[in-house]
Design a protein around this motif. Structure first.
Motif, PDB file in Angstrom:
ATOM      1  N   PRO A   1       0.841  -1.216   0.000  1.00 30.97           N
ATOM      2  CA  PRO A   1       0.000   0.000   0.000  1.00 30.97           C
ATOM      3  C   PRO A   1       0.869   1.256   0.000  1.00 30.97           C
ATOM      4  CG  PRO A   1      -0.617  -1.486   1.808  1.00 30.97           C
ATOM      5  CD  PRO A   1       0.669  -2.003   1.235  1.00 30.97           C
ATOM      6  N   MET A   2       0.511   2.205  -0.865  1.00 35.46           N
ATOM      7  CA  MET A   2       1.279   3.451  -0.918  1.00 35.46           C
ATOM      8  C   MET A   2       1.064   4.293   0.328  1.00 35.46           C
ATOM      9  SD  MET A   2       1.110   4.738  -4.835  1.00 35.46           S
ATOM     10  CE  MET A   2       0.643   3.568  -6.111  1.00 35.46           C
ATOM     11  N   PHE A   3       0.087   3.911   1.181  1.00 37.63           N
ATOM     12  CA  PHE A   3      -0.070   4.655   2.432  1.00 37.63           C
ATOM     13  C   PHE A   3       0.913   4.184   3.509  1.00 37.63           C
ATOM     14  CE2 PHE A   3      -3.605   1.434   2.781  1.00 37.63           C
ATOM     15  CZ  PHE A   3      -3.071   0.668   3.809  1.00 37.63           C
ATOM     16  N   HIS A   4       1.648   3.092   3.259  1.00 37.00           N
ATOM     17  CA  HIS A   4       2.657   2.647   4.220  1.00 37.00           C
ATOM     18  C   HIS A   4       3.970   3.366   3.950  1.00 37.00           C
ATOM     19  CE1 HIS A   4       0.933  -0.281   6.793  1.00 37.00           C
ATOM     20  NE2 HIS A   4       0.612  -1.128   5.864  1.00 37.00           N
ATOM     21  N   CYS A   5       4.345   4.321   4.813  1.00 32.02           N
ATOM     22  CA  CYS A   5       5.624   5.032   4.651  1.00 32.02           C
ATOM     23  C   CYS A   5       5.775   5.543   3.220  1.00 32.02           C
ATOM     24  CB  CYS A   5       6.819   4.123   4.960  1.00 32.02           C
ATOM     25  SG  CYS A   5       6.643   3.079   6.397  1.00 32.02           S
ATOM     26  N   ASN A   6       4.676   6.104   2.672  1.00 33.17           N
ATOM     27  CA  ASN A   6       4.679   6.544   1.271  1.00 33.17           C
ATOM     28  C   ASN A   6       5.155   5.433   0.344  1.00 33.17           C
ATOM     29  OD1 ASN A   6       5.567   9.435   2.825  1.00 33.17           O
ATOM     30  ND2 ASN A   6       3.811   9.446   1.465  1.00 33.17           N
ATOM     31  N   GLY A   7       4.609   4.225   0.539  1.00 30.55           N
ATOM     32  CA  GLY A   7       5.001   3.098  -0.311  1.00 30.55           C
ATOM     33  C   GLY A   7       6.491   2.846  -0.247  1.00 30.55           C
ATOM     34  N   TRP A   8       7.062   2.978   1.004  1.00 35.44           N
ATOM     35  CA  TRP A   8       8.509   2.833   1.229  1.00 35.44           C
ATOM     36  C   TRP A   8       9.310   3.784   0.329  1.00 35.44           C
ATOM     37  CZ3 TRP A   8       9.213  -3.251   0.978  1.00 35.44           C
ATOM     38  CH2 TRP A   8       8.450  -3.849   1.999  1.00 35.44           C
ATOM     39  N   CYS A   9       8.663   4.900  -0.071  1.00 29.81           N
ATOM     40  CA  CYS A   9       9.292   5.922  -0.931  1.00 29.81           C
ATOM     41  C   CYS A   9       9.478   5.467  -2.382  1.00 29.81           C
ATOM     42  CB  CYS A   9      10.630   6.401  -0.351  1.00 29.81           C
ATOM     43  SG  CYS A   9      10.444   7.194   1.274  1.00 29.81           S
ATOM     44  N   PHE A  10       8.910   4.316  -2.761  1.00 39.69           N
ATOM     45  CA  PHE A  10       9.043   3.861  -4.159  1.00 39.69           C
ATOM     46  C   PHE A  10       8.295   4.739  -5.173  1.00 39.69           C
ATOM     47  CE2 PHE A  10      10.893  -0.057  -2.460  1.00 39.69           C
ATOM     48  CZ  PHE A  10      11.896  -0.273  -3.389  1.00 39.69           C
ATOM     49  N   PRO A  11       7.230   5.462  -4.792  1.00 36.61           N
ATOM     50  CA  PRO A  11       6.642   6.373  -5.790  1.00 36.61           C
ATOM     51  C   PRO A  11       7.683   7.375  -6.303  1.00 36.61           C
ATOM     52  CG  PRO A  11       5.114   6.099  -3.974  1.00 36.61           C
ATOM     53  CD  PRO A  11       6.393   5.404  -3.564  1.00 36.61           C
ATOM     54  N   TRP A  12       8.644   7.730  -5.440  1.00 33.32           N
ATOM     55  CA  TRP A  12       9.725   8.652  -5.845  1.00 33.32           C
ATOM     56  C   TRP A  12      10.893   7.884  -6.462  1.00 33.32           C
ATOM     57  CZ3 TRP A  12       8.543  10.167  -0.273  1.00 33.32           C
ATOM     58  CH2 TRP A  12       7.430  11.030  -0.230  1.00 33.32           C
ATOM     59  N   SER A  13      11.196   6.692  -5.964  1.00 31.79           N
ATOM     60  CA  SER A  13      12.338   5.911  -6.473  1.00 31.79           C
ATOM     61  C   SER A  13      12.206   5.571  -7.955  1.00 31.79           C
ATOM     62  CB  SER A  13      12.466   4.590  -5.711  1.00 31.79           C
ATOM     63  OG  SER A  13      12.953   4.802  -4.412  1.00 31.79           O
ATOM     64  N   LEU A  14      10.979   5.244  -8.375  1.00 27.65           N
ATOM     65  CA  LEU A  14      10.807   4.792  -9.761  1.00 27.65           C
ATOM     66  C   LEU A  14      11.193   5.870 -10.768  1.00 27.65           C
ATOM     67  CD1 LEU A  14       8.881   2.076 -11.002  1.00 27.65           C
ATOM     68  CD2 LEU A  14       9.998   2.165  -8.813  1.00 27.65           C
ATOM     69  N   SER A  15      11.013   7.137 -10.387  1.00 23.88           N
ATOM     70  CA  SER A  15      11.395   8.220 -11.303  1.00 23.88           C
ATOM     71  C   SER A  15      12.904   8.258 -11.491  1.00 23.88           C
ATOM     72  CB  SER A  15      10.928   9.566 -10.753  1.00 23.88           C
ATOM     73  OG  SER A  15       9.522   9.584 -10.698  1.00 23.88           O
ATOM     74  N   VAL A  16      13.658   7.900 -10.448  1.00 22.04           N
ATOM     75  CA  VAL A  16      15.117   7.909 -10.522  1.00 22.04           C
ATOM     76  C   VAL A  16      15.591   6.958 -11.620  1.00 22.04           C
ATOM     77  CG1 VAL A  16      17.249   7.391  -9.251  1.00 22.04           C
ATOM     78  CG2 VAL A  16      15.331   8.460  -8.050  1.00 22.04           C
ATOM     79  N   ALA A  17      14.940   5.780 -11.712  1.00 27.80           N
ATOM     80  CA  ALA A  17      15.371   4.757 -12.669  1.00 27.80           C
ATOM     81  C   ALA A  17      14.451   4.690 -13.890  1.00 27.80           C
ATOM     82  CB  ALA A  17      15.416   3.396 -11.968  1.00 27.80           C
ATOM     83  N   ALA A  18      13.616   5.725 -14.067  1.00 30.37           N
ATOM     84  CA  ALA A  18      12.652   5.754 -15.184  1.00 30.37           C
ATOM     85  C   ALA A  18      11.897   4.435 -15.287  1.00 30.37           C
ATOM     86  CB  ALA A  18      13.353   6.094 -16.500  1.00 30.37           C
ATOM     87  N   GLY A  19      11.335   4.036 -14.168  1.00 30.86           N
ATOM     88  CA  GLY A  19      10.622   2.761 -14.113  1.00 30.86           C
ATOM     89  C   GLY A  19       9.148   2.899 -14.424  1.00 30.86           C
TER      90      GLY A  19
END
Length: 495
Positions: free
Chosen positions: A190-208
């Protein structure tokens, strides 16, 4: 399926930021969201900070009273809510002491029947400016998000994340999760858990690629993995169980190995082995809301393959690159413990929270001596890997959700037939842990049944918190009358 390119995603986030700014959102203003893992939730992770606001992603599994507390305590100015949660949201809004601006999200893939509580999300986006001049934070220490963690005593605590920590986790996850270029992440966490462990932001780093999944169901997980070439997913051990319990009709052959990042209660060795056989590489991570989700990773060493592999896999591991310090210490002396000796796990660095909102005492205690005190008890092995042994906090982790045993005990103690109550974690193959209640009956109430008390709990608590096991017994106590929970934990294992 809805498919959105990064260019379109960027425009929509700017439109959202513009719409929020028009509605009065500026620096440090809280925007709460009650959303499933949908594109709108991803847009909120960018659009809210672009407007200078602070994102408060609410746990959709909570009851209305708890959500009302969070909206009140966090000073939310706007609530964006999915129509699926309209009933809970409207009940929470009735408990608020002030009016709140509501934006309704209606998922085009799964239109919901819930009533409309405010203006339409797509209308807000349509009316926003795709060229909105968003600002970077003036200071890296500015708040980006607010995440409530289940308080061990009383009300939840609001953990404040800063921009610097979120940015560092953006890179840290890519390294720890072995993401490489253009990963494809399936949203089972769930993206409500710790902001989805910050993966909503991480994916932009690797153009995922984000593959949004509204509900965690075995068939949908296999279908998404097969159709979209999913390379990564995250979650608690319950997600592993869901995948492994899939029926032959639900399964799909996978051409790729999939990396599964698992956290919460360590998965049983049998589950780890079964996942490896099913085509998954397991990355075991550990963390807490206060350290942006996972900040420790079990970095696998090749020579372990020949050793007792699964036992090594159950260790929590070493610090993320983004974390400066990880130690096991005596909380009294603040000295590191000897290898193998029990102490409290402590964290230090830029991926530690700013503090607890409006709670200076709790913040001071949690960060005393310059380290974040996790409340988790563990040992540091000779090789520098840590392993959790127990929690000093009374927290049960069930299906990745934190449950406060004290909260359940408070409810049990309100029942007229209960003299003493204690709640401990009982190991559970499916959920990792589940709450188990031990109750001593009050004299004159001998006729009360287990089911009566369990039903009473279900009325008073969010469904996932209510215990499923209850044992009537005389509770073991110390000479000072303290209930000996360690003895009850041992007993719960045999039930």
């Amino acid at each position: 399926h809805q498919r959105i390119t990064y260019a379109e995603f960027y425009r929509r986030c700017r439109r959202l930021a513009s719409g929020l700014a028009e509605r009065g959102i500026g620096k440090n203003d809280t925007v709460a969201v009650l959303l499933a893992n949908t594109p709108a939730m991803l847009e909120a992770h960018y659009g809210v900070p672009m407007a200078g606001g602070v994102l408060n992603a609410l746990n959709t599994r909570l009851d209305a009273a708890t959500i009302a507390f969070m909206l009140e305590h966090g000073d939310a100015k706007i609530l964006i809510t999915d129509r699926e949660f309209a009933a809970t949201a409207s009940e929470a809004l009735k408990l608020l002491k002030r009016p709140l601006r509501i934006i309704d999200y209606d998922d085009p893939e799964f239109p919901q029947i819930g009533e409309s509580l405010g203006e339409d999300y797509e209308s807000v986006i349509a009316g926003g400016d795709p060229d909105f001049a968003w600002q970077m934070p003036a200071d890296e220490w500015d708040a980006i998000s607010l995440n409530y963690t289940s308080g061990t005593t009383g009300n939840p605590k609001g953990v404040v994340y800063h921009h610097r920590g979120a940015a560092l986790m953006g890179y840290g996850n890519v390294l720890a999760g072995q993401m490489g270029r253009h990963p494809v992440l399936l949203w089972t966490l769930p993206m409500f858990h710790c902001n989805g462990w910050c993966f909503p932001w991480s994916l932009s780093v690797a153009a995922g690629t984000h593959v949004c999944l509204r509900w965690v169901r075995a068939g949908a997980i296999y279908q998404a993995m097969a159709e979209h070439g999913v390379t990564h997913l995250c979650g608690a051990p319950i997600v592993m169980s869901t995948i492994l319990d899939a029926s032959p009709q639900e399964r799909r052959p996978l051409k790729q190995r999939v990396t599964f990042m698992v956290a919460a209660a360590p998965p049983p060795e049998s589950v780890l082995a079964a996942m490896a056989e099913a085509g998954f590489d397991i990355v075991h991570v550990y963390g807490l809301t206060e350290v942006y989700g996972p900040a420790v990773v079990n970095e696998w060493q090749e020579e372990w393959d020949a050793l007792e592999g699964a036992a090594r896999a159950a260790r929590q591991g070493v610090r993320y690159h983004a974390l400066e310090g990880l130690s096991v210490m005596d909380p009294q002396t603040m000295e590191p413990t000897a290898p193998g000796q029990l102490g409290e796990v402590m964290f230090r660095g830029n991926v530690v929270m700013k503090g607890y909102l409006k709670n200076p005492d709790a913040t001071r205690n949690a960060l005393s001596g310059g380290w974040f005190h996790s409340g988790d008890l563990g040992v540091m092995h000779e090789d520098g890997y840590i392993q959790l042994k127990d929690r000093s906090k009374d927290i049960i982790i069930s299906g990745g959700e934190n449950i406060s045993s004290i909260e359940i005990e408070n409810v049990l103690n309100r029942h007229p037939a209960v003299q003493f109550a204690a709640v401990v974690a009982k190991p559970d193959a499916k959920w990792g842990e589940t709450p188990c209640a031990f109750v001593e009956k009050r004299r004159g109430h001998e006729a009360v049944t287990e089911e009566e008390i369990l039903a009473f709990c279900r009325e008073q608590l969010a469904r996932f918190k209510a215990p499923r096991f209850l044992v009537f017994a005389e509770l073991p106590k110390t000479s000072t009358g303290k209930i000996q929970k360690f003895a009850l934990r041992e007993r719960a294992k045999t039930l």
